[in-house]
Each structure stands twice: as C-alpha cells, then as structure tokens.
Scaffold this motif. Structure first.
Motif, PDB file in Angstrom:
ATOM      1  N   SER A   1       0.832  -1.210   0.000  1.00 41.51           N
ATOM      2  CA  SER A   1       0.000   0.000   0.000  1.00 41.51           C
ATOM      3  C   SER A   1       0.861   1.252   0.000  1.00 41.51           C
ATOM      4  O   SER A   1       0.569   2.226  -0.713  1.00 41.51           O
ATOM      5  N   ARG A   2       1.924   1.256   0.768  1.00 39.84           N
ATOM      6  CA  ARG A   2       2.811   2.414   0.800  1.00 39.84           C
ATOM      7  C   ARG A   2       3.475   2.630  -0.558  1.00 39.84           C
ATOM      8  O   ARG A   2       3.611   3.777  -1.008  1.00 39.84           O
ATOM      9  N   ALA A   3       3.894   1.553  -1.182  1.00 35.86           N
ATOM     10  CA  ALA A   3       4.539   1.680  -2.487  1.00 35.86           C
ATOM     11  C   ALA A   3       3.573   2.227  -3.529  1.00 35.86           C
ATOM     12  O   ALA A   3       3.938   3.066  -4.359  1.00 35.86           O
ATOM     13  N   ALA A   4       2.322   1.770  -3.499  1.00 35.71           N
ATOM     14  CA  ALA A   4       1.326   2.259  -4.452  1.00 35.71           C
ATOM     15  C   ALA A   4       1.017   3.731  -4.220  1.00 35.71           C
ATOM     16  O   ALA A   4       0.871   4.507  -5.171  1.00 35.71           O
ATOM     17  N   ALA A   5       0.918   4.141  -2.950  1.00 40.92           N
ATOM     18  CA  ALA A   5       0.616   5.540  -2.640  1.00 40.92           C
ATOM     19  C   ALA A   5       1.771   6.455  -3.020  1.00 40.92           C
ATOM     20  O   ALA A   5       1.570   7.597  -3.437  1.00 40.92           O
ATOM     21  N   ARG A   6       2.981   5.955  -2.915  1.00 42.27           N
ATOM     22  CA  ARG A   6       4.151   6.784  -3.189  1.00 42.27           C
ATOM     23  C   ARG A   6       4.306   7.073  -4.676  1.00 42.27           C
ATOM     24  O   ARG A   6       4.574   8.206  -5.069  1.00 42.27           O
ATOM     25  N   GLY A   7       4.156   6.079  -5.503  1.00 41.41           N
ATOM     26  CA  GLY A   7       4.475   6.264  -6.906  1.00 41.41           C
ATOM     27  C   GLY A   7       3.308   6.183  -7.869  1.00 41.41           C
ATOM     28  O   GLY A   7       3.470   6.456  -9.045  1.00 41.41           O
ATOM     29  N   GLY A   8       2.117   5.759  -7.392  1.00 36.68           N
ATOM     30  CA  GLY A   8       0.995   5.609  -8.296  1.00 36.68           C
ATOM     31  C   GLY A   8       1.001   4.259  -8.989  1.00 36.68           C
ATOM     32  O   GLY A   8       1.925   3.443  -8.840  1.00 36.68           O
ATOM     33  N   LEU A   9      -0.032   4.016  -9.764  1.00 40.88           N
ATOM     34  CA  LEU A   9      -0.238   2.703 -10.375  1.00 40.88           C
ATOM     35  C   LEU A   9       0.855   2.342 -11.363  1.00 40.88           C
ATOM     36  O   LEU A   9       1.345   1.209 -11.391  1.00 40.88           O
ATOM     37  N   HIS A  10       1.256   3.309 -12.204  1.00 37.72           N
ATOM     38  CA  HIS A  10       2.268   3.027 -13.224  1.00 37.72           C
ATOM     39  C   HIS A  10       3.563   2.562 -12.570  1.00 37.72           C
ATOM     40  O   HIS A  10       4.142   1.529 -12.953  1.00 37.72           O
ATOM     41  N   ALA A  11       4.048   3.307 -11.596  1.00 35.06           N
ATOM     42  CA  ALA A  11       5.286   2.946 -10.918  1.00 35.06           C
ATOM     43  C   ALA A  11       5.115   1.652 -10.127  1.00 35.06           C
ATOM     44  O   ALA A  11       6.051   0.845 -10.020  1.00 35.06           O
ATOM     45  N   PHE A  12       3.922   1.436  -9.562  1.00 30.87           N
ATOM     46  CA  PHE A  12       3.684   0.221  -8.797  1.00 30.87           C
ATOM     47  C   PHE A  12       3.834  -1.017  -9.689  1.00 30.87           C
ATOM     48  O   PHE A  12       4.420  -2.023  -9.278  1.00 30.87           O
ATOM     49  N   ILE A  13       3.329  -0.944 -10.899  1.00 35.40           N
ATOM     50  CA  ILE A  13       3.426  -2.085 -11.808  1.00 35.40           C
ATOM     51  C   ILE A  13       4.870  -2.332 -12.222  1.00 35.40           C
ATOM     52  O   ILE A  13       5.372  -3.463 -12.185  1.00 35.40           O
TER      53      ILE A  13
END
Length: 321
Positions: free
Chosen positions: A132-144
């Motif tokens: 969750s922290r990773a998704a909030a930090r970078g958004g969906l594109h960066a999360f993928i």
C-alpha cells in the motif's frame, strides 16, 4: 528546478515536466482529457508545452498524491485549494522538493527483499502495508513497473533456489492482485467516447489473473476504455463481450501453465469468432514458446508494448488523445 526570473514566460516540454514531477507522460495526457488539466500549449510541431504555473500546480498535485490523495479528488481543483490541502499535512511544504525522493536502485532492492521476507514469513500485515505504501508513493504506473513486476521476478528466483514454496508464491500473488484491484478501483472512469475500447480476459485453464490486471492498469492509464471479464472465460463469451462492448481490441493474458497446444487452439477459435476489424492482443513472456505465429494475433512480450500498440492503433484510426 527554479522558477522563471525574467523575459518571456517559460514553457516546458512534456519530458521535462515528467522529470520534474515524477508524473508520467501517459498520466499527464490522461488527466488533460479527463479533468481538463493540465492545458498545455503546442509548439510549431504540435508538441505539448507546459507553462511554468501549470508545472507548479502539478508539483502540488504530486505532493498530495504522495500523501495519499487520489487524482480524481485533486487534479481539477484550483492551485489555491491544493495549497490549503497541503497546509493540513503535518509537514512543511518545500517548493524546491515537492515530492518524495525517488528511491535509489539500492533502496528499491532493499524494499524488494523486505517484501520477499514478508512473503516467506506469510506476514499478511507487513506485505499489505508495504504494498500500500509503495502504491501511494508512486501511483499505479510505478507500482506495476517498480514493485509488482520485480517482486514476481524475485519470487520466481527464490522458487528456483528453494527459498520459497509454491503456496507462499500463490498467496503473495493474491495479495498483489488485491493491491492492483484497489488501485484500479481508484482510477476515474474514462470518458464515454474513449477509444480504443478493450475487452480483457484469461482463457479457460488459465488460473492466474495478475497479468490481466497489470495489462488493464497500463491500458487504463494510457486512456483505453477497458472491460475486464476476469479469469477462465470461455472463448464464445469473450467474443460475445467484444461485440456487445463494441470493442476495438481483445486482450488476452496467459502463463505457461495451461499448455501450448490448448492455448493455440483457443486463440485460433477466438480469432475466427471476432470481427476482422477487432485486434487480438496476447500478452505473456511465454508467447515465444509458440512454435508458429498466429495470423491476426499481436504479441506483447513486455509491459511497454501496451503503450506502443495503443499509440499505433490511434494513429491508424486517427483518434486524438
């Protein structure tokens, strides 16, 4: 990047805005269409140019995204309102550093190792928290690109060296799928006239849905209107959905689990059922193991192919974004 000092107003190309804010070019284009911001100018070649005041607002938005706000709640708001939101955060706003620093490769590797440790320990709280922290930090594109894909590779390598059991990997994939679904649900709906329109599914005997969700996320961020049917969908149902949804593209994801012969037969069946004008895209790192190419099937071997093929489709059909 410092502000303008004198002379004519400064306008920046989209690549410079991407570097300054960490917002991808795809994200900027999608926001322009969905929210009416940013509103770039055009140079003599038709390329986007962003006035400095829009860059400043994008910095504010980036800051709020890092704090957990969703694009649909902040992008269309005026800059003054964004500053008020920032003032409510329990940290000072520094215009020179409007967003959290991008983790270094060494930091990213440590984070991946920590995620893998959560998987090995079946630590549901730790894994979901860090995802969750990773998704909030970078958004969906960066999360993928920076989290989901690398973590899958880490787990595969761990399986090969005997450091991870299959049940642990299956559980972790389920957690990743849930994280991706949450991020997809937070995306604003595309406009009613968005093109291309895509139907996404996995074929029968294909139990993995993570690749489909990643494909859906990247396509949605690139302005594609997606209808996802889920996993193990019979071929006639996919073809019927493509017709009912007036789809321009059907996207299929698969792993190597189902075997190559059944896959080939299913793809040939689906291609024959689809209208000739509907493109069939197949995404998998295992697609190269098919002995012969299939006529009328476009192969995607890496995530960035989504953006490339979507741009090609729009060019061919003269659809503007």
């Amino acid at each position: 990047m410092s502000g303008p000092t004198s002379g004519a107003p400064i306008s920046l190309p989209i690549s410079a805005v991407e570097r300054d804010t960490g917002l991808s070019k795809d994200t900027l284009r999608v926001w322009e269409r969905r929210y009416g911001f940013p509103t770039p100018q055009r140079d003599a070649q038709g390329e986007r140019l962003y006035p400095f005041e829009q860059l400043e607002k994008l910095r504010l938005i980036r800051r709020l995204l890092d704090a957990g706000h969703r694009p649909g709640r902040v992008v269309a708001q005026p800059a003054a309102q964004l500053r008020q939101l920032i003032e409510r955060l329990n940290q000072p706003f520094d215009p020179a550093h409007p967003r959290a620093a991008t983790p270094s490769p060494a930091t990213q590797q440590r984070e991946l190792h920590r995620l893998l440790e959560h998987v090995q320990a079946l630590d549901a709280h730790g894994l979901r928290r860090d995802l969750s922290r990773a998704a909030a930090r970078g958004g969906l594109h960066a999360f993928i690109f920076d989290v989901a894909g690398p973590l899958l590779n880490e787990m595969h390598a761990a399986r090969l060296r005997g450091a991870l059991q299959r049940y642990q990997e299956l559980w972790a994939r389920e957690c990743l799928e849930n994280a991706l679904r949450q991020e997809l649900a937070a995306l604003p709906p595309p406009p009613a006239d968005a093109r291309p329109r895509m139907v996404l599914a996995t074929l029968p005997n294909e139990s993995r849905g993570l690749g489909r969700l990643m494909m859906q996320g990247l396509a949605t961020l690139h302005g594609v209107e997606c209808l996802s049917l889920g996993q193990q969908v019979p071929v006639p149902d996919i073809a019927e959905a493509a017709s009912g949804h007036r789809a321009d593209i059907v996207g299929i994801c698969f792993s190597a689990d189902g075997g190559q012969a059944p896959l080939r037969l299913a793809l040939l069946d689906l291609r024959n059922r689809l209208d000739p004008s509907v493109e069939l895209w197949v995404a998998s790192t295992h697609i190269k193991s098919l002995k012969q190419p299939i006529q009328g099937v476009q192969v995607l071997t890496q995530p960035t192919d989504i953006e490339t093929l979507t741009d090609r489709w729009r060019d061919q059909h003269q659809v503007c974004v």
